[in-house]
Motif scaffolding. Sequence first.
Motif, PDB file in Angstrom:
ATOM      1  N   ILE A   1     -27.592  70.927 -28.751  1.00  0.00           N
ATOM      2  CA  ILE A   1     -27.989  69.520 -28.855  1.00  0.00           C
ATOM      3  C   ILE A   1     -27.912  69.113 -30.320  1.00  0.00           C
ATOM      4  CG2 ILE A   1     -30.439  70.038 -29.078  1.00  0.00           C
ATOM      5  CD1 ILE A   1     -30.974  67.585 -27.280  1.00  0.00           C
ATOM      6  N   GLY A   2     -27.575  67.876 -30.551  1.00  0.00           N
ATOM      7  CA  GLY A   2     -27.429  67.401 -31.929  1.00  0.00           C
ATOM      8  C   GLY A   2     -28.466  66.369 -32.294  1.00  0.00           C
ATOM      9  N   MET A   3     -28.051  65.481 -33.174  1.00  0.00           N
ATOM     10  CA  MET A   3     -28.931  64.429 -33.681  1.00  0.00           C
ATOM     11  C   MET A   3     -29.357  63.524 -32.529  1.00  0.00           C
ATOM     12  SD  MET A   3     -29.251  64.731 -36.997  1.00  0.00           S
ATOM     13  CE  MET A   3     -29.360  63.184 -37.860  1.00  0.00           C
ATOM     14  N   PRO A   4     -30.554  62.977 -32.578  1.00  0.00           N
ATOM     15  CA  PRO A   4     -31.497  63.026 -33.696  1.00  0.00           C
ATOM     16  C   PRO A   4     -32.483  64.195 -33.632  1.00  0.00           C
ATOM     17  CG  PRO A   4     -32.307  61.465 -32.075  1.00  0.00           C
ATOM     18  CD  PRO A   4     -31.000  62.014 -31.543  1.00  0.00           C
ATOM     19  N   VAL A   5     -32.432  65.028 -32.587  1.00  0.00           N
ATOM     20  CA  VAL A   5     -33.441  66.085 -32.417  1.00  0.00           C
ATOM     21  C   VAL A   5     -33.128  67.341 -33.213  1.00  0.00           C
ATOM     22  CG1 VAL A   5     -34.636  67.546 -30.726  1.00  0.00           C
ATOM     23  CG2 VAL A   5     -34.031  65.209 -30.132  1.00  0.00           C
ATOM     24  N   SER A   6     -31.863  67.683 -33.327  1.00  0.00           N
ATOM     25  CA  SER A   6     -31.487  68.923 -33.991  1.00  0.00           C
ATOM     26  C   SER A   6     -30.279  68.674 -34.890  1.00  0.00           C
ATOM     27  CB  SER A   6     -31.136  69.981 -32.940  1.00  0.00           C
ATOM     28  OG  SER A   6     -30.728  71.177 -33.548  1.00  0.00           O
ATOM     29  N   LYS A   7     -30.209  69.466 -35.952  1.00  0.00           N
ATOM     30  CA  LYS A   7     -29.112  69.309 -36.903  1.00  0.00           C
ATOM     31  C   LYS A   7     -28.749  70.680 -37.462  1.00  0.00           C
ATOM     32  CE  LYS A   7     -28.242  67.307 -41.451  1.00  0.00           C
ATOM     33  NZ  LYS A   7     -28.859  66.575 -42.551  1.00  0.00           N
ATOM     34  N   PRO A   8     -27.450  70.990 -37.547  1.00  0.00           N
ATOM     35  CA  PRO A   8     -27.055  72.258 -38.173  1.00  0.00           C
ATOM     36  C   PRO A   8     -27.229  72.181 -39.687  1.00  0.00           C
ATOM     37  CG  PRO A   8     -25.113  71.027 -37.483  1.00  0.00           C
ATOM     38  CD  PRO A   8     -26.310  70.250 -37.016  1.00  0.00           C
ATOM     39  N   LEU A   9     -27.701  73.275 -40.261  1.00  0.00           N
ATOM     40  CA  LEU A   9     -27.881  73.346 -41.718  1.00  0.00           C
ATOM     41  C   LEU A   9     -26.827  74.233 -42.361  1.00  0.00           C
ATOM     42  CD1 LEU A   9     -31.765  73.757 -41.873  1.00  0.00           C
ATOM     43  CD2 LEU A   9     -30.432  71.673 -42.248  1.00  0.00           C
ATOM     44  N   GLY A  10     -26.030  74.931 -41.551  1.00  0.00           N
ATOM     45  CA  GLY A  10     -25.012  75.835 -42.068  1.00  0.00           C
ATOM     46  C   GLY A  10     -25.483  77.273 -42.054  1.00  0.00           C
ATOM     47  N   GLY A  11     -24.530  78.179 -42.007  1.00  0.00           N
ATOM     48  CA  GLY A  11     -24.848  79.604 -42.050  1.00  0.00           C
ATOM     49  C   GLY A  11     -25.677  80.080 -40.871  1.00  0.00           C
ATOM     50  N   GLY A  12     -25.538  79.421 -39.723  1.00  0.00           N
ATOM     51  CA  GLY A  12     -26.280  79.841 -38.539  1.00  0.00           C
ATOM     52  C   GLY A  12     -27.698  79.310 -38.448  1.00  0.00           C
ATOM     53  N   LEU A  13     -28.086  78.432 -39.366  1.00  0.00           N
ATOM     54  CA  LEU A  13     -29.412  77.820 -39.326  1.00  0.00           C
ATOM     55  C   LEU A  13     -29.323  76.392 -38.800  1.00  0.00           C
ATOM     56  CD1 LEU A  13     -31.027  78.898 -42.732  1.00  0.00           C
ATOM     57  CD2 LEU A  13     -31.293  79.971 -40.485  1.00  0.00           C
ATOM     58  N   TYR A  14     -30.368  75.990 -38.087  1.00  0.00           N
ATOM     59  CA  TYR A  14     -30.489  74.641 -37.537  1.00  0.00           C
ATOM     60  C   TYR A  14     -31.901  74.164 -37.794  1.00  0.00           C
ATOM     61  CZ  TYR A  14     -26.467  76.396 -34.976  1.00  0.00           C
ATOM     62  OH  TYR A  14     -25.264  76.948 -34.652  1.00  0.00           O
ATOM     63  N   GLU A  15     -32.113  72.852 -37.644  1.00  0.00           N
ATOM     64  CA  GLU A  15     -33.470  72.348 -37.763  1.00  0.00           C
ATOM     65  C   GLU A  15     -33.819  71.501 -36.556  1.00  0.00           C
ATOM     66  OE1 GLU A  15     -33.850  70.044 -41.370  1.00  0.00           O
ATOM     67  OE2 GLU A  15     -32.650  68.397 -40.602  1.00  0.00           O
ATOM     68  N   VAL A  16     -35.080  71.621 -36.127  1.00  0.00           N
ATOM     69  CA  VAL A  16     -35.661  70.698 -35.159  1.00  0.00           C
ATOM     70  C   VAL A  16     -36.265  69.591 -36.000  1.00  0.00           C
ATOM     71  CG1 VAL A  16     -37.435  70.351 -33.391  1.00  0.00           C
ATOM     72  CG2 VAL A  16     -36.199  72.514 -33.498  1.00  0.00           C
ATOM     73  N   ARG A  17     -35.934  68.343 -35.663  1.00  0.00           N
ATOM     74  CA  ARG A  17     -36.348  67.186 -36.457  1.00  0.00           C
ATOM     75  C   ARG A  17     -37.390  66.404 -35.681  1.00  0.00           C
ATOM     76  NH1 ARG A  17     -32.407  65.463 -39.966  1.00  0.00           N
ATOM     77  NH2 ARG A  17     -32.569  63.314 -39.277  1.00  0.00           N
ATOM     78  N   SER A  18     -38.614  66.357 -36.200  1.00  0.00           N
ATOM     79  CA  SER A  18     -39.706  65.651 -35.524  1.00  0.00           C
ATOM     80  C   SER A  18     -40.265  64.559 -36.417  1.00  0.00           C
ATOM     81  CB  SER A  18     -40.829  66.633 -35.175  1.00  0.00           C
ATOM     82  OG  SER A  18     -40.359  67.630 -34.293  1.00  0.00           O
ATOM     83  N   ASN A  19     -40.499  63.400 -35.816  1.00  0.00           N
ATOM     84  CA  ASN A  19     -41.159  62.295 -36.512  1.00  0.00           C
ATOM     85  C   ASN A  19     -42.591  62.225 -36.003  1.00  0.00           C
ATOM     86  OD1 ASN A  19     -38.815  61.430 -37.952  1.00  0.00           O
ATOM     87  ND2 ASN A  19     -38.049  60.590 -36.041  1.00  0.00           N
ATOM     88  N   LEU A  20     -43.530  62.499 -36.895  1.00  0.00           N
ATOM     89  CA  LEU A  20     -44.934  62.594 -36.506  1.00  0.00           C
ATOM     90  C   LEU A  20     -45.610  61.234 -36.444  1.00  0.00           C
ATOM     91  CD1 LEU A  20     -45.857  65.804 -38.513  1.00  0.00           C
ATOM     92  CD2 LEU A  20     -44.906  65.596 -36.204  1.00  0.00           C
ATOM     93  N   SER A  21     -46.821  61.229 -35.905  1.00  0.00           N
ATOM     94  CA  SER A  21     -47.541  59.984 -35.614  1.00  0.00           C
ATOM     95  C   SER A  21     -47.779  59.109 -36.844  1.00  0.00           C
ATOM     96  CB  SER A  21     -48.872  60.312 -34.940  1.00  0.00           C
ATOM     97  OG  SER A  21     -49.634  61.184 -35.748  1.00  0.00           O
ATOM     98  N   ASP A  22     -47.962  59.696 -37.998  1.00  0.00           N
ATOM     99  CA  ASP A  22     -48.246  58.906 -39.202  1.00  0.00           C
ATOM    100  C   ASP A  22     -46.980  58.570 -39.991  1.00  0.00           C
ATOM    101  OD1 ASP A  22     -47.624  61.351 -40.271  1.00  0.00           O
ATOM    102  OD2 ASP A  22     -49.471  61.572 -41.418  1.00  0.00           O
ATOM    103  N   GLY A  23     -45.819  58.841 -39.400  1.00  0.00           N
ATOM    104  CA  GLY A  23     -44.562  58.521 -40.067  1.00  0.00           C
ATOM    105  C   GLY A  23     -43.979  59.660 -40.891  1.00  0.00           C
ATOM    106  N   THR A  24     -44.717  60.751 -41.038  1.00  0.00           N
ATOM    107  CA  THR A  24     -44.157  61.887 -41.779  1.00  0.00           C
ATOM    108  C   THR A  24     -43.119  62.601 -40.911  1.00  0.00           C
ATOM    109  OG1 THR A  24     -45.926  63.360 -41.062  1.00  0.00           O
ATOM    110  CG2 THR A  24     -46.230  62.276 -43.179  1.00  0.00           C
ATOM    111  N   LYS A  25     -42.302  63.375 -41.577  1.00  0.00           N
ATOM    112  CA  LYS A  25     -41.227  64.098 -40.892  1.00  0.00           C
ATOM    113  C   LYS A  25     -41.501  65.590 -40.977  1.00  0.00           C
ATOM    114  CE  LYS A  25     -37.919  60.469 -41.992  1.00  0.00           C
ATOM    115  NZ  LYS A  25     -38.288  59.728 -40.834  1.00  0.00           N
ATOM    116  N   ALA A  26     -41.520  66.221 -39.807  1.00  0.00           N
ATOM    117  CA  ALA A  26     -41.708  67.672 -39.746  1.00  0.00           C
ATOM    118  C   ALA A  26     -40.377  68.308 -39.388  1.00  0.00           C
ATOM    119  CB  ALA A  26     -42.762  68.028 -38.715  1.00  0.00           C
TER     120      ALA A  26
END
Length: 125
Positions: free
Chosen positions: A58-83
Amino acid sequence: MSMAKVIPITTVKKKITVVFYRNDRGKEPVRDWILGLTADDKKVIGGDIKTVEFGWPIGMPVSKPLGGGLYEVRSNLSDGTKARIIFTIQQDNMVLLHGFIKKTQKTPKNDIRTARRRAKKFSPK
């Protein structure tokens, strides 16, 4: 007399399974980080991880490849911060390596280094 039509329910299966990285002392840094968040934020992050588990790849907006076999789960929290949770895929496992609150536009190199170091140490049990 009309007969009701029976529609079979199909079970959606996870495509990958979440595994928490565990260090030499038995600690699970990502689990500990998540447990320190508010209930609402835990729900958001848990939902995003679940989306990746069932929708991989799965890709954006939930997940994004970072390269070298690493990915990130992208979460927008209740107060507007990004986890973000950095993970890798090993043997159909989504290995959660590092979690943090994102404060800059780019993912900090130190956070990526931490995840890479943990990925090298990880071995499935």
